[in-house]
Design an enzyme around this catalytic site. Structure first.
Site, PDB file in Angstrom:
ATOM      1  N   CYS A   1      79.955  64.296  66.471  1.00 20.47           N
ATOM      2  CA  CYS A   1      81.135  64.630  66.458  1.00 20.47           C
ATOM      3  C   CYS A   1      81.833  64.453  65.138  1.00 20.47           C
ATOM      4  O   CYS A   1      81.474  65.017  63.926  1.00 20.47           O
ATOM      5  CB  CYS A   1      82.139  64.037  67.400  1.00 20.47           C
ATOM      6  SG  CYS A   1      83.562  65.070  67.633  1.00 20.47           S
TER       7      CYS A   1
ATOM      8  N   HIS B   1      78.812  66.242  71.584  1.00 23.71           N
ATOM      9  CA  HIS B   1      78.608  64.711  72.221  1.00 23.71           C
ATOM     10  C   HIS B   1      77.143  64.913  72.802  1.00 23.71           C
ATOM     11  O   HIS B   1      77.349  65.024  74.121  1.00 23.71           O
ATOM     12  CB  HIS B   1      79.635  64.335  73.051  1.00 23.71           C
ATOM     13  CG  HIS B   1      81.020  63.850  72.168  1.00 23.71           C
ATOM     14  ND1 HIS B   1      81.073  62.800  71.630  1.00 23.71           N
ATOM     15  CD2 HIS B   1      82.236  64.616  71.808  1.00 23.71           C
ATOM     16  CE1 HIS B   1      82.386  62.607  70.902  1.00 23.71           C
ATOM     17  NE2 HIS B   1      82.805  63.805  71.329  1.00 23.71           N
TER      18      HIS B   1
ATOM     19  N   GLU C   1      75.575  62.123  73.939  1.00 19.76           N
ATOM     20  CA  GLU C   1      75.622  61.273  75.068  1.00 19.76           C
ATOM     21  C   GLU C   1      76.385  61.733  76.327  1.00 19.76           C
ATOM     22  O   GLU C   1      76.463  61.229  77.336  1.00 19.76           O
ATOM     23  CB  GLU C   1      76.167  60.017  74.474  1.00 19.76           C
ATOM     24  CG  GLU C   1      77.789  60.032  74.148  1.00 19.76           C
ATOM     25  CD  GLU C   1      78.312  60.783  73.051  1.00 19.76           C
ATOM     26  OE1 GLU C   1      79.562  60.627  72.537  1.00 19.76           O
ATOM     27  OE2 GLU C   1      77.414  61.579  72.385  1.00 19.76           O
TER      28      GLU C   1
END
Length: 202
Positions: A80, A182, A184
């Site tokens: 990001c 993102h 994750e």
């Protein structure tokens, strides 16, 4: 060991949790000395570009990261805002210099759609690299951002997404990678990308 860089503004818990799930050893590192023991680096990011670059400068990380990545050839993944800081500069809140690892600049997304861009969007793979291995055109990942990377060299833009305009989704140059989304928080697709990164040989 993967060093997850802490400069007071990163999404550390989600990243380290994902790495733990994938059975990768990771450590949150907040000073340059901690990077020396790492095999790879992750630079997460949440917040405003100028404030986060100032934090990297204050901690000494702004100089230590390029030294580890360029001189010692350790893999680096920016996430990001962390991806945006890999570039030369950003126009967010005025012109601010970045880490200069990938030529280009960060600009506000020029779209008629609502900003920030929040939600799941599909990926278009332009240039294969180790992190795209096993991915398919149209795989979806999770974005939260208002600014986007404009690479000086088109070959450094590995993936894009559409948000009323073409938006850089991944940059890649040698051992340096960045995801605007993102991983994750992007389910199986994101975990696969993190797995690909964790399996890179320094």
């Amino acid at each position: 060991m993967i060093a997850v860089i802490d400069y007071g503004a990163g999404n550390l818990k989600s990243v380290t949790k994902a790495l733990h799930y994938l059975d990768f050893e990771s450590e949150i590192v907040s000073d340059p000395k901690g990077l020396e023991q790492a095999d790879a680096l992750i630079l997460p990011g949440v917040g405003a570009f100028p404030k986060c670059m100032a934090a990297l400068e204050k901690s000494g990380m702004a100089g230590a990261i390029p030294a580890q990545v360029l001189d010692k050839q350790k893999p680096l993944l920016g996430i990001c805002l962390g991806m945006q800081m890999l570039l030369d500069e950003s126009e967010e809140m005025g012109k601010t210099a970045g880490l200069g690892l990938i030529p280009g600049r960060v600009e506000r997304i020029d779209t008629a759609l609502k900003l920030p861009h929040i939600g799941w969007n599909s990926l278009k793979i332009l240039h294969d690299n180790p992190l795209t291995a096993g991915l398919s055109q149209g795989d979806c990942v999770y974005f939260v951002h208002s600014f986007c990377a404009k690479t000086a060299n088109p070959a450094d833009c590995a993936m894009t997404t559409d948000y009323g305009t073409e938006v850089t989704a991944m940059v890649a140059r040698g051992n340096i990678f960045g995801c605007q989304f993102h991983p994750e928080k992007s389910g199986d697709v994101g975990l696969h990308i993190l797995k690909n990164f964790g399996e890179l040989n320094p």
